[in-house]
Structures are given as C-alpha cells and as structure tokens.
Design an enzyme around this catalytic site. Sequence first.
Site, PDB file in Angstrom:
ATOM      1  CG  LEU A  19      11.876  66.101 -51.533  1.00 57.51           C
ATOM      2  CD1 LEU A  19      11.603  66.828 -52.840  1.00 57.51           C
ATOM      3  CD2 LEU A  19      13.037  65.126 -51.712  1.00 57.51           C
ATOM      4  CG  ASP A  38       7.609  74.088 -42.946  1.00 54.64           C
ATOM      5  OD1 ASP A  38       8.048  73.335 -43.835  1.00 54.64           O
ATOM      6  OD2 ASP A  38       6.397  74.327 -42.789  1.00 54.64           O
ATOM      7  CG  ASP A  78       6.370  84.451 -46.672  1.00 60.80           C
ATOM      8  OD1 ASP A  78       7.025  83.755 -47.469  1.00 60.80           O
ATOM      9  OD2 ASP A  78       5.303  85.027 -46.985  1.00 60.80           O
ATOM     10  CB  ILE A  79      12.029  82.185 -47.339  1.00 59.91           C
ATOM     11  CG1 ILE A  79      11.190  80.950 -47.755  1.00 59.91           C
ATOM     12  CG2 ILE A  79      12.739  81.895 -46.022  1.00 59.91           C
ATOM     13  CD1 ILE A  79      10.839  80.869 -49.180  1.00 59.91           C
ATOM     14  CG  ASN A 105      12.659  71.648 -50.100  1.00 60.38           C
ATOM     15  OD1 ASN A 105      12.649  70.800 -50.994  1.00 60.38           O
ATOM     16  ND2 ASN A 105      11.808  71.601 -49.072  1.00 60.38           N
ATOM     17  CE1 TYR A 176       6.459  72.539 -58.107  1.00 59.02           C
ATOM     18  CE2 TYR A 176       6.355  71.030 -59.969  1.00 59.02           C
ATOM     19  CZ  TYR A 176       6.847  71.359 -58.728  1.00 59.02           C
ATOM     20  OH  TYR A 176       7.734  70.520 -58.098  1.00 59.02           O
ATOM     21  CE  LYS A 180       9.781  73.443 -57.840  1.00 60.18           C
ATOM     22  NZ  LYS A 180      10.651  73.720 -56.666  1.00 60.18           N
ATOM     23  CB  THR A 210       6.633  65.233 -50.838  1.00 56.47           C
ATOM     24  OG1 THR A 210       6.155  65.896 -52.016  1.00 56.47           O
ATOM     25  CG2 THR A 210       8.104  64.857 -51.026  1.00 56.47           C
TER      26      THR A 210
END
Length: 306
Positions: A19, A38, A78-79, A105, A176, A180, A210
Amino acid sequence: MTGLSADRVVAVTGAGRGLGRAHALAFAAEGARVVVNDLGVGLDGTPGSRATGSGGPADLVVAEIREAGGEATAHSGDIATTEGAASLIRTALDTYGRFDTLVNNAGFLRDRMLVNLDEDDWDAVVRVHLKGHFLPLKHAAAHWRAETKAGRTPVARVVNTSSGAGLLGSVGQGNYSAAKAGIIGLTLVAAAELARYGVAVNAVAPAARTRMTERAFADTMAAPGTGFDTMAPENVSPLVVWLGSAASAGVTGRVFEAEGGRITVMEGWHPGPTTDRGTRHTPAEAGETARELLSRAVPPGRVYGT
C-alpha cells in the site's frame, strides 16, 4: 508538474512495498514531491536484506518515481523512534523546503492467538503501528504549529492507516487489532487538536493484497471479463491522495473503508438505546436493563475469522 498534489511535499511511511508504495507512486503521479520511508524489514519486523546493487525498497520506489518524471527522496529512519520520526520531517524540509502531507502506513504482523501471544510480539506490533503513527504525527504537528505561529497557516493533511481489524477485531490478531483501534482514537484526537493549525486528520481502513494479507486474499483476483483486480493496493491510493490534498478541505476526523471500487464512510460509536431510571440500579436490575436495551440495539459486526 500538474495534478491534484502539485507543489505539495508528501511523506509516506512504509512506502517500499504494498500500500505504501502504491500511495507514493500515486502522489507522485499527481505532482507531489515524495519522501519515501521504509526500513526494509521482513513481514514480522525482523531485519530484511537489501536488494543487491540497487539499495533497499525505498530506493527502488524513488527510482520508479524518478523514471516516471517525478521527484522523490528516500528515508530509511525508524519512525517508531523520536529521532527517526523527527528526521522524516527534516528530510522533507531540507530536501524540498516545505512539508504538506503525512501518510502513516508502516507496519508489520506477528499473529498469534491470545494465549500464545508473547509480550515481545505484543510490544513490537503496537510499537510499529501505534507509536509509529504517533511520533511522525507529533513532529509534523510541531512544524505546522510553528508555521501557524509565524503567520503561515498551512493547508496540511494527515492520513492514518487503520484496518477492519481495528474496527471489528480479527481472530489471531489481538495485538494488531488493538493497535489499529488505537489509531482511530488517535485520529479523532489529532483532528480536534490540530484544526487550529490548518491540519486535517483522517484515517483509512484499507483492504488490499499486500505481503501482510497475501494469504487471506490469495484467491481474489481480477473479476472475470473486467481485468479489474479488486484487491490491488492501487485501488486504495486515489482516496488517500485526495485526503492528502487541498481538495479535501473541510473533511477531518473521519474514517473511511476502501476496497476495490468501494469507499465507505465509517460512522463509529454513536449512542444507541438508552434508559435512565433516575436512581442507582441493583446488579440484577442493571442486568435486566442491559438485556432489554440490547434487544433493541443493532447487532455488532462479526469479528474477522469467526
């Protein structure tokens, strides 16, 4: 270059594949200059191997954008760390002199049933998804607040990535699903807090094929006779590009589902049947009242996997 995102600078996290890659390419096609973030990690977040001689996934996407005539630069920080998130914003500003849109994302999976879910797997997934949304958002917001205080109120946009798992839950994905769902809460708070700085904040809950979903959607291909692959990541990107553009003015604090050609506005929690007796219930009375109210309530959607 012209287009819906002309003159805008956009950062997309986790944009080396799936995505994120589709979003980065779509923004560039609409005229945006794109910071492609990334880390190049594996599906479960473990370190991945860089493509021999051609850099990591972010570099490959940057090359695609440039070959198509667009502008892009790679970011491998690394965000989910303060320095990595701050450097993402700095990269946009240092490279292009401005920053307009953040698309959060990045993420990975470590699926287990709850009784088998290790603490490390919980922490890792919550970290990349939820903390990995919070920190870039925090540093982007600090920049936009400073711009507003300097008399340059931006037309800024944030697009967060939730999931059907965050809306309904998903068996085997407690970590997860929780992360989310948290992203939706963060989206609502950010939309309320940042409006004064010219920032609109929305979320999408995409369904697409994905690395993270390829087994679930392995048998979902193009509809016979149409050539339209309903699970292609590229189907989600047009909505993300619109939400990340100035054209989405007035839209904030919203959550959208996107899959194939379908877009749905999710309406979230609203008060349903209620009653007030004006005094305290006993436990038995509370139970009787709850059952009566439930008989008039809309049943919840089914948890994925049930």
